[in-house]
Enzyme design. Structure first.
Site, short mmCIF file in Angstrom:
data_model
loop_
_atom_site.label_atom_id
_atom_site.label_comp_id
_atom_site.label_asym_id
_atom_site.label_seq_id
_atom_site.Cartn_x
_atom_site.Cartn_y
_atom_site.Cartn_z
N HIS A 191 0.67 -1.48 0.13
CA HIS A 191 0.27 -0.05 -0.24
C HIS A 191 1.08 1.53 -0.56
O HIS A 191 0.76 2.04 -1.23
CB HIS A 191 -1.14 0.43 0.89
CG HIS A 191 -1.82 -1.09 0.62
ND1 HIS A 191 -2.70 -0.96 0.10
CD2 HIS A 191 -1.81 -1.59 2.08
CE1 HIS A 191 -3.50 -2.49 0.29
NE2 HIS A 191 -3.64 -2.87 1.24
N ASP B 151 -4.72 -8.03 -3.19
CA ASP B 151 -5.10 -8.03 -1.50
C ASP B 151 -6.55 -8.29 -1.44
O ASP B 151 -6.49 -9.73 -1.43
CB ASP B 151 -5.04 -6.81 -1.62
CG ASP B 151 -5.26 -5.75 0.12
OD1 ASP B 151 -5.06 -7.06 0.63
OD2 ASP B 151 -5.44 -5.33 0.31
ZN ZN Z 1 -3.38 -6.76 2.08
#
Ligand code: ZN
Length: 453
Positions: free
Chosen positions: A268, A319
Site C-alpha cells: 500500500h 489484496d
Molecule cells: Zn493486504
C-alpha cells in the site's frame, strides 16, 4: 523442448517481430526474432507479471460488503462484521477451493504467479490444527491444481494494536507468538516442496500494529532467505496510532528501525509525505500497490508520480480480491493519479507510453517482490508468458506500445488468450484448463457459506 511462435513480442530491448521462444523444463531456453512461422501464431507475447499481494479467502466475501453500517463514516463496519462471521466458518477445504479459484482467475487475467500473504493459520477459536501448517498446505494444494507459480508468505500476527492488546475475536485464527511463528514458517516451507521448482517461501510481519517492535527490527535477520513483505501506511488511523504510540509516522519508523532494502515489498504505502516517498523509494524496496482494493476501501491515492520519478520499484496485487483484473489494476493506478492531479497519462514519459511504463515497472518489481526469475522474455527466466489476442477488435491496426495502451485503457482481460506459468500452459483460448472443476468446488463453498452467513 517446446517452441512457441508469436508475430510480435516484448523483449528486454524492445518490441520484436516473428519471435520463437524455446521453453525447457519451465525456463526460457532460447529467444530468436525474425524467424519463419512455426505452429500457431500466439499473437502478441508479453512476460506475465506477478500478483504480489493476495488474501485469497477474502474473494468469497466480494460483493457482500457494499452496504452502509450504522455510522456512515465508519467505512470498515460492514466489512469487518461480515469478516468475523465468515472467519467462524471457513474450513481448510473451503480455503483450498477458494484459493484455487482465485489463482485460476489471476491466471486468466494474465498474471503468471502469485504471492499469497497468508495469515489464516488456525482453527476457529484460535487453536492450532494438529499440523501447524495445515492451511499453508491447503494453499499449496490449490497451487498444484491451478498451476499458478506460488510465493507463499506466512504472516506473523500477534497483537491487536501498537499497545500490544490481545487479538480480537475476529483475529484469533491469525495469531502466533514469535517462537510458534518460526515453527509454522518452517513447516510451511516443507509443505511447499510438493510444488514444482518455481515455488518460493517468503516471510512477513503483518504490519507495525501486529508485531512487537523488537521483533520488527530483528525480522530481516531472523528470516534471512526469500522476500519479506509487510502492510505499511494504508489508512490514516494507522498513521495516527503509530505516531501516537511510537512518536513517528509508519514509513519514517520503518525506515529508521527495519533495515529496509530490496528484499522488502511494502504493501500500500498510501499515506506518505513527499519526504517519506523519496526516502522509501531510495531503499530499493518494492511498493506493492493494490489500486482496486485501495479504491474499494477508500484508502487514498498512492504518491505515484513522485515515486516513479524517484526511481522507486512497484508491483501490483489484488489484496482483498474483490475483483481480479490485471488490466483494471494498471488502469486504476494511472487514473487515480490523473483524478488527483488533473492530468492525463500521469505515469507516461517521453520515451514510454502510460501502459508501457507501468507494465515495465510491475514486471520488474513483481519479480523482485516474489524472488522469482521472471518479468522478461529472456534466456534463463521462468517461462511466465501471456499472449494477447491480436485478432481482437481492440488491437486492430495496433502494435507495440499502442497495443499495450489499447489493452489497458480500451480493452480488458478478455484479450488475454494464453498464459504460461513456468512453462505450464494453464490458460488456453481464454480459459483455464481446469476451469470446470475449480468453479464447481468454489460454487459448493459459496453455497454452504451463503446459507451460514
Ligand atoms: Zn493486504
Amino acid at each position: 523442448m517446446e517452441k512457441l511462435w508469436a508475430s510480435e513480442a516484448l523483449l528486454p530491448n524492445g518490441w520484436a517481430r516473428d519471435v520463437t521462444v524455446a521453453v525447457d523444463a519451465g525456463r526460457i531456453a532460447a529467444v530468436t526474432a525474425n524467424t519463419p512461422r512455426s505452429g500457431a501464431d500466439l499473437g502478441l507475447l508479453l512476460p506475465a507479471p506477478v500478483n504480489v499481494h493476495s488474501h485469497a479467502f477474502q474473494r468469497a466475501m466480494a460483493g457482500l460488503t457494499e452496504r452502509r453500517g450504522p455510522d456512515p463514516r465508519d467505512s470498515f463496519w460492514t466489512w469487518r462484521q461480515l469478516m468475523f462471521r465468515f472467519l467462524d466458518r471457513l474450513t481448510p477445504d473451503d480455503v483450498q477451493a477458494i484459493t484455487a479459484f482465485v489463482q485460476m482467475e489471476m491466471l486468466e487475467a494474465g498474471y503468471g504467479a502469485s504471492v499469497e500473504f497468508h495469515y489464516l493459520h488456525h482453527q476457529p477459536g484460535g487453536v492450532p490444527y494438529d499440523d501447524l501448517a495445515e492451511m499453508s498446505g491447503r494453499i499449496v494444494a490449490a497451487a498444484e491444481q491451478s498451476g499458478a507459480g506460488l510465493c507463499l508468505v506466512p504472516v506473523h500476527y500477534q497483537y491487536g494494536g501498537c499497545d500490544m492488546r490481545d487479538l480480537g475475536p475476529g483475529q484469533v485464527r491469525f495469531g502466533n507468538d514469535a517462537a510458534r511463528f518460526e515453527q509454522l514458517h518452517a513447516a510451511a516451507g516443507k509443505a511447499l516442496r510438493a510444488l514444482p521448482a518455481d515455488h518460493m517461501l517468503g516471510a512477513a510481519p503483518h504490519s507495525l500494529r501486529a508485531v512487537r517492535r523488537e521483533d520488527l527490527g530483528a525480522f530481516a535477520s531472523r528470516y534471512p532467505h526469500g522476500p519479506l513483505h509487510m502492510h505499511l501506511a494504508e489508512q490514516s488511523p494507522e498513521v495516527d496510532e503509530v505516531q501516537a504510540s511510537w512518536g513517528a509516522r509508519p514509513v519514517d519508523w520503518a525506515l529508521d528501525h527495519m533495515g529496509l532494502d530490496d528484499r522488502w515489498c511494502l504493501i500500500h504505502c498510501t499515506q506518505m509525505t513527499p519526504n517519506e516517498t523519496q526516502s522509501l523509494a531510495a531503499t530499493g524496496a518494492v511498493a506493492g500497490l493494490c489500486p482496486i482494493t485501495e479504491s474499494s476501501l477508500g484508502d487514498g491515492i498512492f504518491d505515484g508520480v513522485r515515486w516513479f520519478d524517484a526511481g522507486g520499484a512497484v508491483a501490483v496485487g489484488s489484496d482483498s480480491n474483490i475483483r481480479i483484473s490485471l488490466s483494471e489494476e494498471l488502469r486504476t493506478l494511472d487514473y487515480s493519479q490523473r483524478l488527483r492531479d488533473g492530468t492525463r497519462a500521469a505515469l507516461a514519459t517521453e520515451q514510454a507510453s502510460t501502459a508501457r511504463r507501468i507494465l515495465d515497472a510491475v514486471l520488474a518489481g513483481g519479480a523482485q517482490a516474489a524472488g522469482r526469475d521472471s518479468g522478461a522474455i529472456a534466456v534463463g527466466q521462468w517461462a511466465d508468458l501471456l499472449a494477447l489476442d491480436s485478432g481482437s477488435i481492440h488491437l486492430e491496426g495496433r502494435s507495440g506500445d499502442q497495443a499495450l495502451d489499447s489493452w489497458i485503457f480500451a480493452g480488458d482481460d478478455r484479450l488475454v488468450r494464453d498464459v504460461w506459468s513456468a512453462g505450464r500452459h494453464v490458460v488456453q483460448n481464454g480459459a483455464h484448463i481446469r476451469r470446470e472443476a475449480i468453479v464447481a468446488a468454489y460454487r459448493k463453498v459459496i453455497k454452504s457459506l451463503g446459507d451460514a452467513l
